[in-house]
Motif scaffolding. Structure first.
Motif, PDB file in Angstrom:
ATOM      1  N   LYS A  44      28.858 -65.264  11.560  1.00 46.89           N
ATOM      2  CA  LYS A  44      27.682 -65.284  12.428  1.00 46.89           C
ATOM      3  C   LYS A  44      27.994 -66.084  13.692  1.00 46.89           C
ATOM      4  O   LYS A  44      27.826 -67.299  13.755  1.00 46.89           O
ATOM      5  CB  LYS A  44      26.508 -65.925  11.681  1.00 46.89           C
ATOM      6  N   ASP A  45      28.480 -65.400  14.718  1.00 48.52           N
ATOM      7  CA  ASP A  45      28.764 -66.063  15.987  1.00 48.52           C
ATOM      8  C   ASP A  45      27.957 -65.384  17.095  1.00 48.52           C
ATOM      9  O   ASP A  45      27.053 -64.586  16.833  1.00 48.52           O
ATOM     10  CB  ASP A  45      30.258 -66.016  16.301  1.00 48.52           C
ATOM     11  N   GLU A  46      28.282 -65.697  18.345  1.00 50.95           N
ATOM     12  CA  GLU A  46      27.516 -65.162  19.471  1.00 50.95           C
ATOM     13  C   GLU A  46      27.624 -63.640  19.550  1.00 50.95           C
ATOM     14  O   GLU A  46      26.632 -62.947  19.832  1.00 50.95           O
ATOM     15  CB  GLU A  46      28.000 -65.800  20.784  1.00 50.95           C
ATOM     16  N   PHE A  47      28.852 -63.105  19.288  1.00 52.88           N
ATOM     17  CA  PHE A  47      29.021 -61.657  19.332  1.00 52.88           C
ATOM     18  C   PHE A  47      28.212 -60.965  18.233  1.00 52.88           C
ATOM     19  O   PHE A  47      27.626 -59.913  18.447  1.00 52.88           O
ATOM     20  CB  PHE A  47      30.504 -61.291  19.210  1.00 52.88           C
ATOM     21  N   ARG A  48      28.198 -61.561  17.059  1.00 53.80           N
ATOM     22  CA  ARG A  48      27.438 -60.982  15.943  1.00 53.80           C
ATOM     23  C   ARG A  48      25.941 -60.994  16.254  1.00 53.80           C
ATOM     24  O   ARG A  48      25.223 -60.013  15.980  1.00 53.80           O
ATOM     25  CB  ARG A  48      27.737 -61.788  14.673  1.00 53.80           C
ATOM     26  N   GLU A  49      25.447 -62.080  16.822  1.00 48.23           N
ATOM     27  CA  GLU A  49      24.033 -62.146  17.178  1.00 48.23           C
ATOM     28  C   GLU A  49      23.681 -61.115  18.253  1.00 48.23           C
ATOM     29  O   GLU A  49      22.622 -60.478  18.202  1.00 48.23           O
ATOM     30  CB  GLU A  49      23.683 -63.556  17.662  1.00 48.23           C
ATOM     31  N   LEU A  50      24.592 -60.937  19.230  1.00 48.56           N
ATOM     32  CA  LEU A  50      24.357 -59.935  20.269  1.00 48.56           C
ATOM     33  C   LEU A  50      24.331 -58.531  19.678  1.00 48.56           C
ATOM     34  O   LEU A  50      23.466 -57.711  20.015  1.00 48.56           O
ATOM     35  CB  LEU A  50      25.440 -60.047  21.339  1.00 48.56           C
ATOM     36  N   ALA A  51      25.264 -58.246  18.771  1.00 49.39           N
ATOM     37  CA  ALA A  51      25.314 -56.923  18.150  1.00 49.39           C
ATOM     38  C   ALA A  51      24.089 -56.674  17.283  1.00 49.39           C
ATOM     39  O   ALA A  51      23.512 -55.577  17.299  1.00 49.39           O
ATOM     40  CB  ALA A  51      26.591 -56.794  17.319  1.00 49.39           C
ATOM     41  N   ASP A  52      23.647 -57.683  16.522  1.00 52.31           N
ATOM     42  CA  ASP A  52      22.458 -57.528  15.683  1.00 52.31           C
ATOM     43  C   ASP A  52      21.212 -57.299  16.536  1.00 52.31           C
ATOM     44  O   ASP A  52      20.349 -56.484  16.190  1.00 52.31           O
ATOM     45  CB  ASP A  52      22.277 -58.758  14.796  1.00 52.31           C
ATOM     46  N   ALA A  53      21.111 -58.025  17.646  1.00 48.60           N
ATOM     47  CA  ALA A  53      19.973 -57.837  18.547  1.00 48.60           C
ATOM     48  C   ALA A  53      19.984 -56.437  19.144  1.00 48.60           C
ATOM     49  O   ALA A  53      18.934 -55.790  19.297  1.00 48.60           O
ATOM     50  CB  ALA A  53      19.988 -58.892  19.649  1.00 48.60           C
ATOM     51  N   PHE A  54      21.174 -55.946  19.479  1.00 41.96           N
ATOM     52  CA  PHE A  54      21.293 -54.595  20.031  1.00 41.96           C
ATOM     53  C   PHE A  54      20.901 -53.554  18.980  1.00 41.96           C
ATOM     54  O   PHE A  54      20.217 -52.568  19.295  1.00 41.96           O
ATOM     55  CB  PHE A  54      22.720 -54.358  20.502  1.00 41.96           C
ATOM     56  N   ASP A  55      21.322 -53.746  17.732  1.00 40.13           N
ATOM     57  CA  ASP A  55      20.944 -52.824  16.659  1.00 40.13           C
ATOM     58  C   ASP A  55      19.432 -52.818  16.456  1.00 40.13           C
ATOM     59  O   ASP A  55      18.826 -51.762  16.241  1.00 40.13           O
ATOM     60  CB  ASP A  55      21.643 -53.220  15.352  1.00 40.13           C
ATOM     61  N   THR A  56      18.819 -53.999  16.513  1.00 37.47           N
ATOM     62  CA  THR A  56      17.363 -54.081  16.366  1.00 37.47           C
ATOM     63  C   THR A  56      16.651 -53.352  17.493  1.00 37.47           C
ATOM     64  O   THR A  56      15.670 -52.627  17.273  1.00 37.47           O
ATOM     65  CB  THR A  56      16.926 -55.551  16.328  1.00 37.47           C
ATOM     66  N   MET A  57      17.158 -53.526  18.710  1.00 39.78           N
ATOM     67  CA  MET A  57      16.568 -52.824  19.851  1.00 39.78           C
ATOM     68  C   MET A  57      16.684 -51.316  19.701  1.00 39.78           C
ATOM     69  O   MET A  57      15.726 -50.567  19.961  1.00 39.78           O
ATOM     70  CB  MET A  57      17.245 -53.284  21.138  1.00 39.78           C
ATOM     71  N   LEU A  58      17.855 -50.837  19.264  1.00 36.12           N
ATOM     72  CA  LEU A  58      18.045 -49.399  19.065  1.00 36.12           C
ATOM     73  C   LEU A  58      17.104 -48.865  17.983  1.00 36.12           C
ATOM     74  O   LEU A  58      16.556 -47.764  18.107  1.00 36.12           O
ATOM     75  CB  LEU A  58      19.496 -49.111  18.681  1.00 36.12           C
TER      76      LEU A  58
END
Length: 323
Positions: free
Chosen positions: A69-83
């Motif tokens: 769980k790092d910055e890239f993982r949080e960004l990817a999870d946020a992007f998945d939630t948005m999609l």
């Protein structure tokens, strides 16, 4: 051997080894840097690929980035939630557009049929035809206005001000009192002054829809509608209950969806377009509130709207009963 001759000799002896070590370190640094850069930029590459895929119209793709769980993982999870939210909204809009087209097509098709009948039989009395056209046209207008109101609530394009939810509910009750009297129903209104922040017109439409539903989908006679308001430290609550047929919980949960009707809604002459509770839901969400629909054990429905409360004011208990 002098010191001056010893140093150049040592340099000549170790120079190839030093050059080899430096060359190895350079190559190792380049390869290691390339590898580490690839590992570091791989999440960004996956996010960029997902962005291009979404831009091409595919919203079902997800990054699902593994690892810690790092910055890239949080960004990817946020992007998945948005999609996921975008996909759900697009699907809902497509379904709503299809249902709206179907609902609008029905009165238009009836109108065309009536006009074709009148055109084929010019000696026929047109008074009945005009009356039927008037009813069909009124239904189409009501449906169009409901769709526009629903769109307005979804887009939140309205001006907010301080509104008393109890006075709004009382106005809606007084407006629909003749319909209740015609059906032999009793409306009981009680509660506290419940100040909130919102659009007076939309909140009045919300209360009107709730009371109208409670009247129309009630017992044939001797039914009752209860309209109550209450205030809490952070919220105000409007509850509309009515007597009526017993409803299954799974059916009650679908009534807030656009164009959904229960069996009683289909049979009544005031069935409407199936947008009453859908509009209530949209108006409630536009005011950052929550809507709860539950069947009453004895029959009928209980609809609860919870909205954020305005800054505290003096509470004045008021009770009113109308028959």
């Amino acid at each position: 051997m002098s010191t001056g001759r010893l140093v150049p000799g040592l340099l000549r002896a170790f120079a190839p080894a030093v050059a080899a070590v430096l060359a190895f370190l350079l190559v190792f640094g380049l390869v290691g840097g390339w590898f580490l850069a690839g590992r570091m930029l791989a999440p960004l590459t996956r996010i960029a690929d997902a962005t291009r895929t979404a831009a091409n119209g595919s919203l079902s793709h997800r990054i699902r980035l593994p690892g810690r769980k790092d910055e890239f993982r949080e960004l990817a999870d946020a992007f998945d939630t948005m999609l996921a939210r975008l996909e759900a909204q697009v699907t809902e809009q497509q379904r709503f557009a299809a249902n709206a087209s179907h609902e609008l097509r029905t009165p238009l098709a009836i109108t065309r049929t009536l006009l074709e009948v009148a055109q084929s039989d010019r000696n026929r009395d047109t008074s009945e035809l005009v009356d039927r056209l008037h009813v069909v046209n009124a239904r189409a207008i009501d449906l169009t206005e409901a769709l526009l109101l629903l769109s307005r609530a979804d887009q939140r394009c309205f001006t907010k001000g301080q509104v008393d939810l109890f006075l709004i509910a009382e106005e809606a009750t007084e407006t629909l009192l003749p319909l209740a009297e015609k059906r032999g129903l009793t409306i009981e209104t009680s509660g506290d002054l419940t100040p909130t922040i919102g659009s007076p017109a939309l909140l009045l439409q919300m209360a009107t829809n709730l009371v109208h539903n409670a009247i129309v989908h009630n017992l044939p006679e001797r039914g009752t509608v209860w309209v109550t308001t209450s205030i809490h430290p952070k919220t105000v609550v409007l509850t509309v209950e009515n007597t009526g047929e017993r409803l299954a919980p799974e059916l009650a949960s679908t009534l807030v969806e656009p164009f959904q009707r229960g069996t009683e809604r289909i049979r009544t002459d005031h069935a409407g377009a199936g947008l009453g509770l859908a509009i209530v839901k949209s108006i409630t969400q536009a005011h950052d509130g929550t809507l709860t629909v539950t069947p009453r054990p004895a029959g009928g429905l209980r609809v609860t709207v919870q909205l954020p409360a305005a800054p505290p004011h003096t509470r004045t208990p008021t009770t009113r009963s109308s028959v």
